[in-house]
Design a protein around this motif. Structure first.
Motif, PDB file in Angstrom:
ATOM      1  N   SER A   1      39.850 -34.978  31.377  1.00 33.93           N
ATOM      2  CA  SER A   1      40.538 -33.788  30.871  1.00 33.93           C
ATOM      3  C   SER A   1      40.025 -32.519  31.565  1.00 33.93           C
ATOM      4  O   SER A   1      39.068 -32.553  32.332  1.00 33.93           O
ATOM      5  N   ILE A   2      40.684 -31.443  31.267  1.00 32.37           N
ATOM      6  CA  ILE A   2      40.242 -30.132  31.757  1.00 32.37           C
ATOM      7  C   ILE A   2      39.117 -29.636  30.847  1.00 32.37           C
ATOM      8  O   ILE A   2      39.173 -29.819  29.635  1.00 32.37           O
ATOM      9  N   LEU A   3      38.093 -29.043  31.410  1.00 30.58           N
ATOM     10  CA  LEU A   3      37.019 -28.457  30.588  1.00 30.58           C
ATOM     11  C   LEU A   3      37.634 -27.462  29.606  1.00 30.58           C
ATOM     12  O   LEU A   3      38.439 -26.614  29.996  1.00 30.58           O
ATOM     13  N   SER A   4      37.221 -27.569  28.368  1.00 27.77           N
ATOM     14  CA  SER A   4      37.868 -26.739  27.339  1.00 27.77           C
ATOM     15  C   SER A   4      37.215 -25.362  27.262  1.00 27.77           C
ATOM     16  O   SER A   4      36.702 -24.961  26.217  1.00 27.77           O
ATOM     17  N   ILE A   5      37.223 -24.663  28.383  1.00 28.26           N
ATOM     18  CA  ILE A   5      36.643 -23.324  28.315  1.00 28.26           C
ATOM     19  C   ILE A   5      37.688 -22.254  28.609  1.00 28.26           C
ATOM     20  O   ILE A   5      37.380 -21.170  29.085  1.00 28.26           O
TER      21      ILE A   5
ATOM     22  N   LEU B   1      38.156 -37.807  46.246  1.00 30.71           N
ATOM     23  CA  LEU B   1      37.264 -37.903  45.092  1.00 30.71           C
ATOM     24  C   LEU B   1      36.835 -39.335  44.803  1.00 30.71           C
ATOM     25  O   LEU B   1      36.153 -39.582  43.802  1.00 30.71           O
ATOM     26  N   ILE B   2      37.225 -40.260  45.662  1.00 36.89           N
ATOM     27  CA  ILE B   2      36.944 -41.653  45.306  1.00 36.89           C
ATOM     28  C   ILE B   2      35.460 -41.969  45.261  1.00 36.89           C
ATOM     29  O   ILE B   2      35.058 -42.968  44.686  1.00 36.89           O
ATOM     30  N   GLY B   3      34.671 -41.075  45.848  1.00 34.42           N
ATOM     31  CA  GLY B   3      33.225 -41.289  45.757  1.00 34.42           C
ATOM     32  C   GLY B   3      32.695 -41.193  44.338  1.00 34.42           C
ATOM     33  O   GLY B   3      31.603 -41.680  44.033  1.00 34.42           O
ATOM     34  N   ILE B   4      33.419 -40.536  43.477  1.00 32.98           N
ATOM     35  CA  ILE B   4      32.979 -40.423  42.082  1.00 32.98           C
ATOM     36  C   ILE B   4      33.556 -41.596  41.303  1.00 32.98           C
ATOM     37  O   ILE B   4      34.773 -41.708  41.163  1.00 32.98           O
ATOM     38  N   PRO B   5      32.695 -42.495  40.814  1.00 30.69           N
ATOM     39  CA  PRO B   5      33.202 -43.701  40.138  1.00 30.69           C
ATOM     40  C   PRO B   5      34.156 -43.334  38.999  1.00 30.69           C
ATOM     41  O   PRO B   5      33.932 -42.358  38.273  1.00 30.69           O
TER      42      PRO B   5
ATOM     43  N   GLU C   1      34.597 -44.524  36.162  1.00 26.11           N
ATOM     44  CA  GLU C   1      34.033 -44.517  34.806  1.00 26.11           C
ATOM     45  C   GLU C   1      33.418 -43.174  34.444  1.00 26.11           C
ATOM     46  O   GLU C   1      33.344 -42.832  33.261  1.00 26.11           O
ATOM     47  N   VAL C   2      32.953 -42.467  35.431  1.00 24.03           N
ATOM     48  CA  VAL C   2      32.297 -41.211  35.093  1.00 24.03           C
ATOM     49  C   VAL C   2      33.121 -39.996  35.521  1.00 24.03           C
ATOM     50  O   VAL C   2      32.614 -38.894  35.630  1.00 24.03           O
ATOM     51  N   ARG C   3      34.371 -40.239  35.769  1.00 30.29           N
ATOM     52  CA  ARG C   3      35.265 -39.111  36.072  1.00 30.29           C
ATOM     53  C   ARG C   3      35.721 -38.473  34.772  1.00 30.29           C
ATOM     54  O   ARG C   3      36.033 -39.168  33.799  1.00 30.29           O
ATOM     55  N   LEU C   4      35.757 -37.190  34.766  1.00 31.07           N
ATOM     56  CA  LEU C   4      36.242 -36.479  33.589  1.00 31.07           C
ATOM     57  C   LEU C   4      37.770 -36.540  33.603  1.00 31.07           C
ATOM     58  O   LEU C   4      38.391 -36.234  34.612  1.00 31.07           O
TER      59      LEU C   4
END
Lengths: 453, 479, 479, 453
Positions: free
Chosen positions: D41-45, D30-34, D36-39
């Motif tokens: 937490s878990i999506l609260s759905i 996943l290192i391709g995703i900077p 700073e813009v990594r989420l």
């Protein structure tokens, strides 16, 4: 509109066919039917209906039927409300499965055949038995055919012992099957613990007994000591057969193979088949490899094709009626292939771990129901010292039929009244609790018991 | 596309369902069941939904089916399965009905059963029907038990059943299962059972004669009424195998010529799908004298209310748990309603038309060993192909390469190397022409030594090996 | 099995439905309509139900599908369609709902739409969603109209949209449809859009930049946050093409890095079936500043009641009659509920795993023109195959003979002879291994001159002839 | 249970893949995703739900929805309750149709392609037009794209006239589509007969008009004089386009081809597609062959394969966005293929004669309803001198919304209140009567009118 949606032949086709046949009318083609036995009138079953009309009619007829959205049922007694993944209905609708014939031409019936081989393998594995046939009509006829098979294997023995814990309708079918064969069926009583009386079994066992049949969990939901019965039977030279109406229990319980069963049969409805008011279901039938030639029903076996590729085909059909006629091991021809396929897809989806988890949930929900229902003080568990799986008998303080009536008015079917089978049993209610019932559902039932129990 | 067995595709941790979180206390089943515990988990495959869907979709593509083309299996009546019937039979109202549902909830289901019984009575001209038998063979067995109960009840013991050499194997097998001995009569050269042949074997010990009508040569037994009379004179009964009912709907009724029992194959005549070999459904209709012995329960109607009646002291009992293959009743009910009286007659007329069309087009190509007034099916054989080498089984397998299912072969037994063709009424003339053309191409093609099929999913399958080296279940790698 | 066109199979008198008998007075339409009358009946085919069922069943067998095998089309996200979703979407409760049903009857449907909106908001981290657009391309168009409304409302007229050379053709086409001019930036050698390239074209006339993220090379645009900032400084907006959302569910949210609009492709990311090319569904999520302009009606909730609100004076209006492709919302709703927050992240993680597995296994075989941190898809090309002659289109067509769908080819345009592989998370490792093995076998096989496919229903199809000698409808014999 | 039914990748697979990739954890991939813009937490759905839970939830949510068994609806207004043979649902469930992609690889997409060719042929035939595209989103977007196409064909004209008889939502979509293109949309009023004012049309027609759009039967159910409008339009150098929201009417009514339409569009929902609360449906789009290069959307054409066998392929894709990008004739990519297939199967089953019979029944039932409703004295037919097909406006003595409310309490939706579209129209009720309504159904409606009208 002169045509009918289901009849492709047009008026022009008719004319062309008459010409090809050298006749001038339909009458000419019907001369083979003697005049005296020709029907002169139209069958009085009304005009043909369109799809719209049939749907209207069906929904009119079924308007008072159980409505899945608003009603809740705790019925079991051999037919269980288990969950069925959506994929199964859609896959079994595929014309290639639905509208094909028995795979007598294996080269382009490999789909059905491989699925049957997988079915046989999974059923054998679940029962812990060496082999399975490719399906039977239902649990009751499987059990009856097990008796016939045992009689073939023990040719000079003419008695069969059946536990009273076996589903009463199964016993009826067994008796019907044996009507003209000069075989005696004796029932082994059930004791106060709700299980087959071992002492009675001992005293009934004799040299003339070809087969002993018992069911676990039995009709009352009680788990039997099958090992003991199997050992006893064998010690007297009798075969032992298990009947399993709730095969999901085999995820947790000792298998027929483990307690050395000779023939093990059962009902596969629990493997996701719709309850459908009693059928079609699928009869499970397993035995030892050494008995294969005495086994009734179709068998699918692995082989190769001309290029050496793994292939499947029906095999040992020399046992069957279409080859052997009156000497066949059974008269069965059409069996329950699509139901077997249905069960196979269910088992494939449920899988190794899911099978156990599903069984665990059944057990847990059933135990919860037992405990909550008892807490009301309005009823107790009959045979409370005997283990059960997902089904048990509740002993009501009131009449079960009265209680059922009141529950139904509240859209809940609380169980099967045992009076249906045993006229003197006025307070016994047979209750099944599957994974589909939520705690809320069970609590609703408990509430009704509080109100009407 | 090749697809391995489920077990070979399985991988640890694969999981194809979801379960709600357990909302009640867990139960330690190992402790609870103790000595009744299963040792090892059943080695079911471990696969996800995508894999299972793909597995069975791939498998399905290896099958032939009516939905793909003609299926001219004589005496098997492979015809189109109307889709509405399937939709209704799979609706939740039907699927979620439990056989022991409270009576209030079952009214509609009992009504459907009742109406189907009534319609089948009309089709046969016979006074009573039981829907209980699971399939044709069980219908036969049930019918024979009724016959034996009838005689027993009169204090007679009769141990013989007459069958014909054109009969299905189920006839003698069912008779044996019902405790009877079998005597077989031979079909006359013209394809009919003769009165004399029946007289020859008609002793006092004969309980009944089983006849398929129309028979498996495609002929209506022209002496049937007299045969019935002969039998009845000896208090023997007439059992009609209804496998070929598709030829005579609305044209002739067994009840009118003296039949005492007939079984239906709802999956043949009344379009419930064959499903690759079941489920079927084999209701029976009976004459007055057999009514007391019918299986229980029976569906009855009283003032618009329906109920199950278990109180028949002379009944043979049950042949199946619950009430029969109800899901199939739905489909058959829908079918009968869709056609109506006139439509049902057209069904048979068109079935007869189609068979005679094939006969007229192929009679110069394939030999017809017993010619006559064919109804819904025609039996050919390979006599004309002696020289070219196109024997029955070669023709059959070659048809597979034309994308068609072969006819029934080597049956009926009274015809050598039979090719038994029953097109049914749901084949269009187009499809019949395709079939006719294919047969013509095959038998006129030069080289009969090529081993067919070549274009199916598998080439010729080694059935001998299958029987010799029995492999009936998957062998796990760890075994 | 060959199957002619419906029209060629048609025969006069063929009839595939039934209608109830007319239970009201007939109307003489010829007299009534008079000069508005149609001259001749529409020449629809005349066929019975058995023939139609067989026709379409046969046709279906000529198709490839996910249910049959891997479908590794880059940026198309062909994954398994869960069967429950299909069952629910086809239930009568859903199918029989009319868009103008009385409000009492629509509460459940509005609730589903509302919940789906809420979930999509969470997935994107953006404050509002409209479900109305019919498909991704219409989502783009709608998003661009919002952008133009936003600027117009501020009294600005901006006529330029920046797109990337890695973008789908729909991006520029939608921009043109929305009245914009297009400026294209080139992707850097490392596969990312650089800040400088954006700066170069970022004039005051720029209304927005459209970027696919992750882009069609499979890379997450690492400068995305800075690009958003740059744009916003010029009051230009950031449009994210959500076609590749399957890579970042629960991992990264466009709202968190400054996106102003994103469209979803429910038929890619949220498993509504592709259906051979639709129906799709292209909801959009937007940033705060675009909310006033969203299409009407909007679904709102108040005290547990749901209603459609039409009163938004700044709204761009409607892009579709009614409320969007509701049937697709059902399926997407079911899917999101089935996975949950954790499950959705696993979806993307596994999609990334699978793509990287293929990359790791094929990187020594096929050239990777732009290497880097691939997420859910990888773009290869045929550079290594110069000598062997296995060019991109040959590899693609040869795969068909392995029973597999080829990857997307010759796209993205910035890569020469691209082979763009997106396996998705619903392929098992087994299936990936089959795919990898097939590619290896193909490119190492000697003869690249064989024209593939050979084993499909048709061999290479003449597309030039199709375009030159246009035949777009059936020519009736009597014409 | 750690696995999820929809995710085949197992823990062991993960480990193997990490190894193959030379990484040690998911993080490495996943290192391709900077950062700073990594989420974080878990999506609260919520947690993932099982099939059992989803079904429970859906049935809970939909408990108050229209219930087909007990309720009756006379709604139309662009979406009609036509009958759908059972075969269609089952055929379109086949994975080969349902789960395939756009047929860009024609060699193994011939099923979809031939079906599309058949669809194009049948749609063209019904409209009496030369060619049809392979489907559009829905009727409203088809109409909007017709306008765009006309503007391409008449490059220097910048005005479009639309009849007020066109479905109001369609007009809204049209306006949205034209937002930024500098094109003026003018509405042609409807006269007291419920049809487009020909005099108004005459006065609005001018040199700058690229296209005139009218609908028949129009939104009020009235049949328009399309021939006259077509002639008028052409006489002023404008193109003429028909919009047909109820294409079943074309079984009886003069076709767009017959009245010389340039582009004819419509909604195909009437061809058996479920109402589904507004979609997905299928946009019909037809024109003259000579306009083919200006046509939006996909086209399927006949050709041959390498062996010369009849084959089909998508063609003229050079008009499309994936080749031509901003110069494409439309941005459409995914269209409504499965809906087009659905419509095709419906048309194939309904057939030549059935199509006409179906239309006749619609007309007869609608005329019966008109006459019976009027007899009550509680309402009259608005525009009673104008012909209709299966839909008409009832002018109530009372407020339509009040009347609807009372009917709904009696499980009947009597029609669409015109107030929904025209706030001042308080008494108008738009009523559609299809072949699915029995005389009994209509009489029930009439009774309610008597009681509540």
């Amino acid at each position: 509109m002169s045509g009918h949606r289901l009849l492709p032949t047009t008026e022009q086709d008719k004319i062309d066919i008459f010409k090809s046949c050298g006749v001038s009318s339909m009458e000419d083609l019907l001369i083979g039917i003697p005049k005296e036995v020709r029907l002169k009138s139209i069958l009085s079953i009304g005009d043909g209906l369109s799809e719209i009309e049939i749907k209207r009619k069906i929904s009119q007829i079924l308007k008072n039927s159980r409505n899945k959205k608003s009603s809740l049922s705790f019925l079991g007694a051999g037919v269980y409300d288990h969950f069925c993944p959506a994929a199964i209905n859609q896959l079994t609708l595929r014309g290639e499965f639905l509208t094909s014939y028995t795979p007598y031409q294996p080269e382009f019936s490999q789909g059905t055949l491989q699925a049957l081989f997988e079915y046989q393998s999974m059923v054998s594995e679940i029962f812990g038995m060496e082999i399975s046939n490719a399906s039977h009509y239902d649990g009751s006829t499987s059990m009856a055919e097990a008796a016939l098979m045992a009689l073939r294997m023990k040719q000079n023995k003419k008695r069969i012992l059946v536990s009273s814990g076996v589903h009463p309708e199964y016993v009826e079918v067994l008796k019907t099957y044996l009507t003209n064969l000069g075989v005696e069926v004796s029932l082994i009583p059930v004791n106060e613990k709700g299980t087959t009386s071992l002492s009675a079994l001992k005293s009934l066992l004799a040299d003339d007994v070809a087969l002993v049949i018992a069911q676990s969990p039995n009709f009352m939901g009680c788990i039997e000591d099958m090992q003991e019965m199997s050992d006893l039977s064998h010690s007297k030279g009798s075969l032992f057969s298990a009947n399993v109406t709730e095969p999901l229990s085999l995820a947790l319980l000792k298998t027929p193979g483990e307690y050395d069963c000779d023939i093990a049969t059962g009902e596969g409805q629990s493997f996701g088949l719709p309850q459908s008011f009693g059928g079609p279901y699928v009869g499970l039938f397993t035995t030892r490899l050494e008995n294969v030639r005495q086994m009734p029903g179709r068998l699918c076996g692995e082989t190769v094709d001309a290029l050496g590729r793994k292939s499947f085909t029906l095999t040992l059909s020399t046992r069957e009626q279409h080859i052997r006629r009156e000497k066949a091991t059974s008269n069965i021809c059409t069996n329950q292939n699509l139901c077997a396929l249905w069960a196979s897809i269910w088992l494939a989806l449920v899988g190794k771990e899911g099978f156990v988890e599903l069984a665990e949930q059944n057990l847990a929900k059933s135990e919860y129901a037992k405990s909550e229902l008892t807490k009301t003080g309005k009823a107790k568990i009959r045979y409370s010292n005997t283990n059960t799986f997902n089904e048990f008998v509740l002993e009501l303080n009131t009449s079960s039929s009265e209680f059922i009536k009141k529950c139904v008015e509240n859209n809940l079917a609380p169980g099967v009244s045992l009076q249906r089978f045993f006229p003197d049993d006025k307070n016994g209610l047979l209750i099944a609790v599957t994974e589909k019932k939520s705690r809320e559902d069970i609590d609703l039932f408990v509430d009704l018991l509080k109100r009407f129990g | 596309l090749e697809e391995e067995l489920l077990f070979d595709r399985s991988h640890k941790g694969g999981y194809g369902i979801g379960l709600p979180k357990l909302d009640v206390p867990e139960v330690n089943y190992k402790k609870l069941y103790n000595k009744n515990l299963r040792k090892n988990k059943a080695r079911l495959p471990e696969l996800s939904e995508p894999e299972v869907v793909r597995h069975f979709t791939r498998l399905s593509t290896w099958n032939y089916a009516i939905d793909l083309g003609i299926y001219p299996l004589g005496s098997c009546t492979m015809k189109h399965n109307p889709r509405l019937n399937e939709e209704i039979a799979r609706s939740s109202e039907i699927c979620e009905a439990h056989p022991y549902d409270p009576i209030e909830w079952t009214q509609g289901h009992l009504q459907i059963m009742y109406e189907l019984q009534e319609d089948l009575k009309k089709v046969t001209g016979m006074p009573a029907v039981s829907l209980q038998p699971s399939a044709g063979a069980q219908g036969e067995f049930t019918g024979l038990l009724l016959i034996s109960a009838y005689h027993r009840n009169k204090g007679k013991i009769k141990k013989t059943i007459i069958t014909a050499d054109t009969s299905h194997g189920t006839n003698p097998a069912s008779a044996a299962l019902a405790g009877y001995n079998i005597v077989q009569v031979q079909t006359g050269e013209d394809g009919y059972v003769t009165l004399d042949s029946v007289k020859d074997v008609l002793t006092d010990d004969v309980a009944a004669m089983m006849l398929t009508n129309p028979n498996t040569l495609g002929f209506f037994e022209k002496n049937i009424e007299q045969i019935a009379k002969l039998l009845h004179e000896k208090d023997a009964l007439l059992y009609i195998d209804g496998a070929n009912m598709n030829a005579v709907l609305g044209l002739s009724r067994p009840g009118d010529y003296g039949a005492d029992v007939i079984q239906f194959n709802l999956h043949k005549t009344f379009t419930t799908p064959h499903g690759g070999g079941g489920p079927g459904s084999g209701p029976i209709a009976v004459s007055e004298k057999l009514i007391p012995y019918l299986p229980i329960p029976r569906v009855e109607e009283k003032n618009g209310n329906y109920h199950l009646n278990y109180s028949f002291s002379k009944s043979i009992g049950r042949v199946k748990s619950f009430y029969g293959n109800y899901g199939m009743f739905i489909r058959a009910w829908c079918y009968i309603k869709a056609l109506g009286g006139e439509g049902l007659r057209k069904v048979s007329e068109n079935a007869i038309l189609n068979a005679n069309y094939i006969k007229s087009q192929l009679k110069d190509v394939l030999h017809i060993p017993v010619d006559g007034n064919h109804l819904h099916e025609v039996v050919f054989n390979d006599k004309n192909q002696k020289e070219s080498g196109w024997d029955t089984s070669k023709i059959a397998k070659a048809l597979i390469d034309y994308g068609m299912h072969p006819p029934t072969v080597y049956f009926p037994l009274c015809v050598k190397n039979a090719l038994m063709v029953e097109p049914t009424e749901t084949e269009s003339k187009d499809e019949l022409d395709r079939f006719i053309l294919s047969i013509k191409e095959i038998v006129t093609s030069k080289d009969s030594s090529v081993v067919h099929p070549k274009r199916a999913f598998r080439e010729k399958i080694d059935e001998v090996k299958a029987a010799r080296e029995l492999k009936l279940t998957y062998k796990f790698k760890d075994e």
